[in-house]
Scaffold this motif. Structure first.
Motif, PDB file in Angstrom:
ATOM      1  N   PRO A 283       0.813  -1.212   0.000  1.00  0.00           N
ATOM      2  CA  PRO A 283       0.000   0.000   0.000  1.00  0.00           C
ATOM      3  C   PRO A 283       0.853   1.272   0.000  1.00  0.00           C
ATOM      4  N   ASP A 284       2.049   1.220   0.571  1.00  0.00           N
ATOM      5  CA  ASP A 284       2.925   2.387   0.616  1.00  0.00           C
ATOM      6  C   ASP A 284       3.527   2.660  -0.763  1.00  0.00           C
ATOM      7  N   PRO A 285       3.380   3.917  -1.274  1.00  0.00           N
ATOM      8  CA  PRO A 285       3.874   4.232  -2.624  1.00  0.00           C
ATOM      9  C   PRO A 285       5.374   4.000  -2.782  1.00  0.00           C
ATOM     10  N   ALA A 286       6.153   4.274  -1.734  1.00  0.00           N
ATOM     11  CA  ALA A 286       7.601   4.078  -1.833  1.00  0.00           C
ATOM     12  C   ALA A 286       7.931   2.602  -2.000  1.00  0.00           C
TER      13      ALA A 286
ATOM     14  N   ARG B 138       5.952   0.493  -3.193  1.00  0.00           N
ATOM     15  CA  ARG B 138       5.437   0.090  -4.493  1.00  0.00           C
ATOM     16  C   ARG B 138       6.428   0.428  -5.604  1.00  0.00           C
ATOM     17  N   ALA B 139       7.068   1.599  -5.448  1.00  0.00           N
ATOM     18  CA  ALA B 139       8.033   2.018  -6.469  1.00  0.00           C
ATOM     19  C   ALA B 139       9.183   1.029  -6.585  1.00  0.00           C
ATOM     20  N   SER B 140       9.716   0.630  -5.430  1.00  0.00           N
ATOM     21  CA  SER B 140      10.846  -0.304  -5.499  1.00  0.00           C
ATOM     22  C   SER B 140      10.368  -1.666  -5.998  1.00  0.00           C
ATOM     23  N   GLN B 141       9.133  -1.955  -5.633  1.00  0.00           N
ATOM     24  CA  GLN B 141       8.542  -3.196  -6.118  1.00  0.00           C
ATOM     25  C   GLN B 141       8.432  -3.173  -7.646  1.00  0.00           C
ATOM     26  N   GLU B 142       7.986  -2.026  -8.160  1.00  0.00           N
ATOM     27  CA  GLU B 142       7.836  -1.926  -9.614  1.00  0.00           C
ATOM     28  C   GLU B 142       9.175  -2.041 -10.321  1.00  0.00           C
ATOM     29  N   GLU B 143      10.179  -1.461  -9.671  1.00  0.00           N
ATOM     30  CA  GLU B 143      11.511  -1.558 -10.250  1.00  0.00           C
ATOM     31  C   GLU B 143      11.949  -3.021 -10.339  1.00  0.00           C
ATOM     32  N   GLU B 144      11.693  -3.716  -9.263  1.00  0.00           N
ATOM     33  CA  GLU B 144      12.054  -5.130  -9.236  1.00  0.00           C
ATOM     34  C   GLU B 144      11.296  -5.898 -10.313  1.00  0.00           C
ATOM     35  N   PHE B 145      10.025  -5.565 -10.430  1.00  0.00           N
ATOM     36  CA  PHE B 145       9.207  -6.224 -11.457  1.00  0.00           C
ATOM     37  C   PHE B 145       9.748  -5.960 -12.852  1.00  0.00           C
TER      38      PHE B 145
END
Ligand SMILES: [Zn+2]
Length: 146
Positions: A65-68, A70-77
């Motif tokens: 839920p935390d945008p930060a 999520r951002a690192s998650q998206e990078e990993e993805f």
């Protein structure tokens, strides 16, 4: 059958190196069957890997839920997706190679026509050039690719 020596030096994806019979024809039927097996196994492994990642991303996507985060998650993805993209390309290349085997054109250098050789093909089953031509092509690629 008496004592069978245990082969420890296994090649790609757990396959034992090909044991050619003396005087055996290069890329005769048994050799083609050997590489078909290797390539099919390799392709299966890659496809499983792709499936696993998709599942893993589906599971994790909802949990941040935390945008930060999520951002690192998206990078990993996106890194994973790029890896998957490479795998998909490799799968295509494997398909192309399997077709070559079927057409009995597998195992010779695309560029100069010499035998690529069983050892090199076992290390790199999708190789379509001999070492010399490959090296040359890579040098040329480096010169052009800027
Ligand atoms: Zn060549």
């Amino acid at each position: 059958m008496p004592t069978q020596a245990k082969q420890q030096n296994q090649s790609i994806s757990g396959f034992e190196p090909y044991q050619a019979v003396k005087g055996e024809e290069y890329m005769g039927k048994p050799m083609r069957a050997h590489f078909t097996k290797i390539l099919n196994k390799w392709k299966q492994d890659l496809m499983q890997e792709v499936d696993r990642t998709v599942d893993h991303m589906k599971d994790e996507a909802a949990n941040f839920p935390d945008p930060a985060d999520r951002a690192s998650q998206e990078e990993e993805f996106s890194l994973e997706l790029r890896a998957r993209d490479r795998e998909r390309k490799l799968i295509k290349k494997i398909d192309k190679t399997l077709q070559l085997i079927e057409d009995e054109e597998y195992g010779w250098c695309e560029s100069c026509g010499v035998e690529i050789g069983v050892k090199r093909l076992e290390a790199r089953p999708t190789a379509d050039m001999c070492v010399d031509c490959k090296t040359l092509a890579e040098i040329k690629e480096k010169q052009v690719g800027k």
